[in-house]
Structure formats: structure tokens, C-alpha cells
Design a protein around this motif. Structure first.
Motif, PDB file in Angstrom:
ATOM      1  N   PHE A  75       0.830  -1.194   0.000  1.00  0.00           N
ATOM      2  CA  PHE A  75       0.000   0.000   0.000  1.00  0.00           C
ATOM      3  C   PHE A  75       0.874   1.257   0.000  1.00  0.00           C
ATOM      4  CE2 PHE A  75      -3.905  -2.096   2.251  1.00  0.00           C
ATOM      5  CZ  PHE A  75      -4.149  -2.850   1.118  1.00  0.00           C
ATOM      6  N   ASP A  76       1.960   1.234   0.755  1.00  0.00           N
ATOM      7  CA  ASP A  76       2.866   2.381   0.797  1.00  0.00           C
ATOM      8  C   ASP A  76       3.458   2.654  -0.586  1.00  0.00           C
ATOM      9  OD1 ASP A  76       4.265   4.445   2.321  1.00  0.00           O
ATOM     10  OD2 ASP A  76       6.062   3.240   1.947  1.00  0.00           O
ATOM     11  N   LYS A  77       3.889   1.607  -1.269  1.00  0.00           N
ATOM     12  CA  LYS A  77       4.438   1.765  -2.621  1.00  0.00           C
ATOM     13  C   LYS A  77       3.371   2.253  -3.598  1.00  0.00           C
ATOM     14  CE  LYS A  77       7.921  -1.791  -1.963  1.00  0.00           C
ATOM     15  NZ  LYS A  77       8.272  -3.184  -2.231  1.00  0.00           N
ATOM     16  N   LEU A  78       2.150   1.714  -3.461  1.00  0.00           N
ATOM     17  CA  LEU A  78       1.073   2.120  -4.357  1.00  0.00           C
ATOM     18  C   LEU A  78       0.686   3.577  -4.136  1.00  0.00           C
ATOM     19  CD1 LEU A  78      -0.863   1.374  -6.613  1.00  0.00           C
ATOM     20  CD2 LEU A  78      -2.428   0.443  -4.878  1.00  0.00           C
ATOM     21  N   THR A  79       0.724   4.042  -2.897  1.00  0.00           N
ATOM     22  CA  THR A  79       0.441   5.454  -2.629  1.00  0.00           C
ATOM     23  C   THR A  79       1.404   6.352  -3.397  1.00  0.00           C
ATOM     24  OG1 THR A  79      -0.505   5.030  -0.452  1.00  0.00           O
ATOM     25  CG2 THR A  79       0.343   7.248  -0.834  1.00  0.00           C
ATOM     26  N   GLY A  80       2.681   6.010  -3.379  1.00  0.00           N
ATOM     27  CA  GLY A  80       3.664   6.787  -4.140  1.00  0.00           C
ATOM     28  C   GLY A  80       3.360   6.784  -5.626  1.00  0.00           C
ATOM     29  N   GLU A  81       2.969   5.626  -6.143  1.00  0.00           N
ATOM     30  CA  GLU A  81       2.670   5.524  -7.571  1.00  0.00           C
ATOM     31  C   GLU A  81       1.395   6.290  -7.929  1.00  0.00           C
ATOM     32  OE1 GLU A  81       3.498   4.729 -11.454  1.00  0.00           O
ATOM     33  OE2 GLU A  81       4.781   4.519  -9.700  1.00  0.00           O
ATOM     34  N   ILE A  82       0.370   6.182  -7.098  1.00  0.00           N
ATOM     35  CA  ILE A  82      -0.871   6.926  -7.346  1.00  0.00           C
ATOM     36  C   ILE A  82      -0.608   8.422  -7.331  1.00  0.00           C
ATOM     37  CG2 ILE A  82      -3.091   7.555  -6.282  1.00  0.00           C
ATOM     38  CD1 ILE A  82      -3.397   4.554  -5.552  1.00  0.00           C
ATOM     39  N   THR A  83       0.184   8.868  -6.370  1.00  0.00           N
ATOM     40  CA  THR A  83       0.541  10.283  -6.297  1.00  0.00           C
ATOM     41  C   THR A  83       1.259  10.725  -7.572  1.00  0.00           C
ATOM     42  OG1 THR A  83       0.700  10.147  -3.899  1.00  0.00           O
ATOM     43  CG2 THR A  83       1.820  11.991  -4.941  1.00  0.00           C
ATOM     44  N   ASN A  84       2.189   9.901  -8.057  1.00  0.00           N
ATOM     45  CA  ASN A  84       2.893  10.223  -9.302  1.00  0.00           C
ATOM     46  C   ASN A  84       1.932  10.278 -10.488  1.00  0.00           C
ATOM     47  OD1 ASN A  84       5.389  10.349  -8.046  1.00  0.00           O
ATOM     48  ND2 ASN A  84       5.888   8.223  -8.482  1.00  0.00           N
ATOM     49  N   ILE A  85       1.017   9.326 -10.569  1.00  0.00           N
ATOM     50  CA  ILE A  85       0.076   9.262 -11.688  1.00  0.00           C
ATOM     51  C   ILE A  85      -0.808  10.505 -11.727  1.00  0.00           C
ATOM     52  CG2 ILE A  85      -1.979   8.050 -12.540  1.00  0.00           C
ATOM     53  CD1 ILE A  85      -0.576   5.419 -11.518  1.00  0.00           C
ATOM     54  N   PHE A  86      -1.399  10.860 -10.599  1.00  0.00           N
ATOM     55  CA  PHE A  86      -2.284  12.018 -10.581  1.00  0.00           C
ATOM     56  C   PHE A  86      -1.520  13.321 -10.782  1.00  0.00           C
ATOM     57  CE2 PHE A  86      -5.242   8.886  -9.325  1.00  0.00           C
ATOM     58  CZ  PHE A  86      -6.497   9.392  -9.585  1.00  0.00           C
ATOM     59  N   GLY A  87      -0.256  13.340 -10.368  1.00  0.00           N
ATOM     60  CA  GLY A  87       0.580  14.500 -10.638  1.00  0.00           C
ATOM     61  C   GLY A  87       0.924  14.614 -12.113  1.00  0.00           C
ATOM     62  N   ASP A  88       1.340  13.496 -12.715  1.00  0.00           N
ATOM     63  CA  ASP A  88       1.723  13.501 -14.136  1.00  0.00           C
ATOM     64  C   ASP A  88       0.555  13.806 -15.051  1.00  0.00           C
ATOM     65  OD1 ASP A  88       4.304  12.853 -13.406  1.00  0.00           O
ATOM     66  OD2 ASP A  88       4.133  10.726 -13.948  1.00  0.00           O
ATOM     67  N   VAL A  89      -0.577  13.167 -14.810  1.00  0.00           N
ATOM     68  CA  VAL A  89      -1.712  13.286 -15.730  1.00  0.00           C
ATOM     69  C   VAL A  89      -2.524  14.559 -15.488  1.00  0.00           C
ATOM     70  CG1 VAL A  89      -3.848  12.187 -16.536  1.00  0.00           C
ATOM     71  CG2 VAL A  89      -1.845  10.780 -16.035  1.00  0.00           C
ATOM     72  N   LEU A  90      -2.703  14.934 -14.220  1.00  0.00           N
ATOM     73  CA  LEU A  90      -3.593  16.054 -13.902  1.00  0.00           C
ATOM     74  C   LEU A  90      -2.911  17.255 -13.259  1.00  0.00           C
ATOM     75  CD1 LEU A  90      -6.644  14.036 -12.483  1.00  0.00           C
ATOM     76  CD2 LEU A  90      -6.288  14.872 -14.824  1.00  0.00           C
ATOM     77  N   GLY A  91      -1.634  17.133 -12.957  1.00  0.00           N
ATOM     78  CA  GLY A  91      -0.913  18.249 -12.347  1.00  0.00           C
ATOM     79  C   GLY A  91      -1.302  18.515 -10.905  1.00  0.00           C
ATOM     80  N   ILE A  92      -1.801  17.484 -10.215  1.00  0.00           N
ATOM     81  CA  ILE A  92      -2.182  17.658  -8.807  1.00  0.00           C
ATOM     82  C   ILE A  92      -0.952  17.424  -7.938  1.00  0.00           C
ATOM     83  CG2 ILE A  92      -3.670  16.865  -6.932  1.00  0.00           C
ATOM     84  CD1 ILE A  92      -5.706  16.006  -9.056  1.00  0.00           C
ATOM     85  N   ALA A  93      -0.666  18.382  -7.075  1.00  0.00           N
ATOM     86  CA  ALA A  93       0.497  18.295  -6.189  1.00  0.00           C
ATOM     87  C   ALA A  93       0.333  17.142  -5.205  1.00  0.00           C
ATOM     88  CB  ALA A  93       0.683  19.610  -5.433  1.00  0.00           C
ATOM     89  N   PRO A  94       1.425  16.462  -4.866  1.00  0.00           N
ATOM     90  CA  PRO A  94       1.353  15.324  -3.936  1.00  0.00           C
ATOM     91  C   PRO A  94       0.720  15.678  -2.591  1.00  0.00           C
ATOM     92  CG  PRO A  94       3.557  15.508  -4.870  1.00  0.00           C
ATOM     93  CD  PRO A  94       2.786  16.704  -5.328  1.00  0.00           C
ATOM     94  N   ASP A  95       0.916  16.917  -2.142  1.00  0.00           N
ATOM     95  CA  ASP A  95       0.356  17.303  -0.850  1.00  0.00           C
ATOM     96  C   ASP A  95      -1.122  17.690  -0.932  1.00  0.00           C
ATOM     97  OD1 ASP A  95       0.638  19.776  -2.096  1.00  0.00           O
ATOM     98  OD2 ASP A  95       1.496  20.755  -0.328  1.00  0.00           O
ATOM     99  N   HIS A  96      -1.740  17.449  -2.104  1.00  0.00           N
ATOM    100  CA  HIS A  96      -3.174  17.674  -2.272  1.00  0.00           C
ATOM    101  C   HIS A  96      -3.882  16.390  -2.709  1.00  0.00           C
ATOM    102  CE1 HIS A  96      -2.363  21.882  -1.687  1.00  0.00           C
ATOM    103  NE2 HIS A  96      -3.657  22.123  -1.725  1.00  0.00           N
TER     104      HIS A  96
END
Length: 114
Positions: A75-96
């Protein structure tokens, strides 16, 4: 039998939705025994999200539901990947981005439970 549901404060295009679906389909493999062949995804865009009392920045709440027990390391690894995906595709900052995991002992499909 994972389900990834996303509440996203910005509107997303069909192309962005396709990219999110494809990238999440690969990312779910981080959890042992899970694959895109059983993954269901949902996207609720234009969702009214307030973070820290403010809604001026793009924000996402992502819920990952999985059949079976919790796997904190995966789950910890997936959180990092999900954060990267939403940042790359939608420009959402990891802290949001919040990511919530819900393991389930009972999961129904095709008229019965696993």
C-alpha cells in the motif's frame, strides 16, 4: 478484485481519463495477486473538495478497495505511484492527494461472494 475510485476537483478530459485508467491498471500490480484484469475504476471529476479549508488548488481523494487482507508495504508503494500518476496526468500536487485503503473480507461478483 480491486476498485479504485477517485474524487477529483478538476474536470478531466477523455484522454486524461484513459491515461489514468491505463496507469492505474499497471500500478495495481504493486499489490501481490492484483492485476488490471479484475480492476474496476471510477472517476468523479469536478467534485467539490476543500483541503485545509481551501478549494483553489487541484485536489484528489483516491480510495483503493481490495479483496483480502491489508498489505502495508505494498500500500505504501502504491500510494507513491498513485501520487505520481495524478501529478503527471492532472498536475495535482502530492500534498493535495489523499489515498485511502479499504481491505474487504467479503466481495461479491457474478451473483455470489468470493
Amino acid at each position: 478484485m480491486p476498485f479504485i475510485n477517485s474524487k477529483i476537483s478538476v474536470k478531466i478530459t477523455e484522454d486524461q481519463e484513459r491515461k489514468l485508467k491505463e496507469k492505474l491498471g499497471k500500478a495495481i500490480e504493486i499489490i501481490p495477486g492484483k492485476s488490471e484484469s479484475w480492476l474496476m475504476t471510477g472517476f468523479e471529476d469536478g467534485y467539490h473538495l476543500y483541503f485545509r479549508g481551501d478549494n483553489s488548488q487541484p485536489t484528489a481523494f483516491v480510495e483503493v478497495m481490495v479483496f483480502g487482507g491489508a498489505n502495508p508495504s505494498a500500500f505504501d508503494k502504491l500510494t507513491g505511484e498513485i501520487t505520481n500518476i495524478f501529478g503527471d496526468v492532472l498536475g495535482i500536487a502530492p500534498d493535495h492527494i489523499y489515498v485511502k485503503y479499504t481491505p474487504a473480507d467479503n466481495w461479491g461478483w457474478n451473483g455470489s461472494n468470493f
